[in-house]
Design a protein around this motif. Structure first.
Motif, PDB file in Angstrom:
ATOM      1  N   ILE A   1       0.848  -1.188   0.000  1.00  0.00           N
ATOM      2  CA  ILE A   1       0.000   0.000   0.000  1.00  0.00           C
ATOM      3  C   ILE A   1       0.885   1.240   0.000  1.00  0.00           C
ATOM      4  O   ILE A   1       1.861   1.320   0.753  1.00  0.00           O
ATOM      5  CB  ILE A   1      -0.907   0.016   1.246  1.00  0.00           C
TER       6      ILE A   1
ATOM      7  N   ASP B   1      -2.069   6.893  -0.477  1.00  0.00           N
ATOM      8  CA  ASP B   1      -3.381   6.428  -0.921  1.00  0.00           C
ATOM      9  C   ASP B   1      -4.332   6.126   0.239  1.00  0.00           C
ATOM     10  O   ASP B   1      -5.495   5.808   0.018  1.00  0.00           O
ATOM     11  CB  ASP B   1      -3.229   5.171  -1.788  1.00  0.00           C
ATOM     12  N   ILE B   2      -3.849   6.216   1.463  1.00  0.00           N
ATOM     13  CA  ILE B   2      -4.666   5.904   2.640  1.00  0.00           C
ATOM     14  C   ILE B   2      -5.369   7.171   3.112  1.00  0.00           C
ATOM     15  O   ILE B   2      -4.759   8.240   3.226  1.00  0.00           O
ATOM     16  CB  ILE B   2      -3.789   5.343   3.783  1.00  0.00           C
TER      17      ILE B   2
ATOM     18  N   VAL C   1      -3.059   1.317   8.485  1.00  0.00           N
ATOM     19  CA  VAL C   1      -3.194   0.043   7.793  1.00  0.00           C
ATOM     20  C   VAL C   1      -3.460  -1.010   8.861  1.00  0.00           C
ATOM     21  O   VAL C   1      -2.840  -0.992   9.935  1.00  0.00           O
ATOM     22  CB  VAL C   1      -1.906  -0.307   7.019  1.00  0.00           C
TER      23      VAL C   1
END
Length: 105
Positions: A3, A7-8, A22
């Protein structure tokens, strides 16, 4: 699973403190940005927490003991320990929680 942190979705923890989290089956890992002067209010949680300072200086109080955390320092916060923090500079930290932080999903 790979990841990109960018993008979180960002979660605001307190004014001037944001994290991107995450979750695996057992742990939550957060990439946390803390603005100089930001205050993490006194709190506790059932999760064990490990905080690693990547950059900056963070004054953290855990169960009444205050220490200055700097790059390359790691602190362990036991389950249910009362803790708080004040950012002496802009900071980046990595927080790891066990078990996962359901409230951070």
């Amino acid at each position: 699973m790979t990841i990109n942190i960018d993008d979180i979705k960002t979660k605001e923890l307190a004014k001037g403190i944001t994290g991107r989290y995450v979750h695996s089956k057992n742990v939550t890992v957060g990439y946390v940005n803390i603005d100089k002067g930001a205050i993490l209010p006194i709190h506790s949680h059932v999760n064990e927490q490990i905080t690693q300072i990547i950059s900056g200086r963070l004054e953290m109080t855990i169960d009444g003991v205050t220490k200055i955390l700097e790059p390359n320092t790691i602190t362990v916060i036991p389950s249910n320990a009362i803790h708080s923090a004040v950012a002496l500079t802009d900071c980046i930290a990595i927080d790891t929680f066990y078990p996962i932080r359901e409230d951070y999903k």
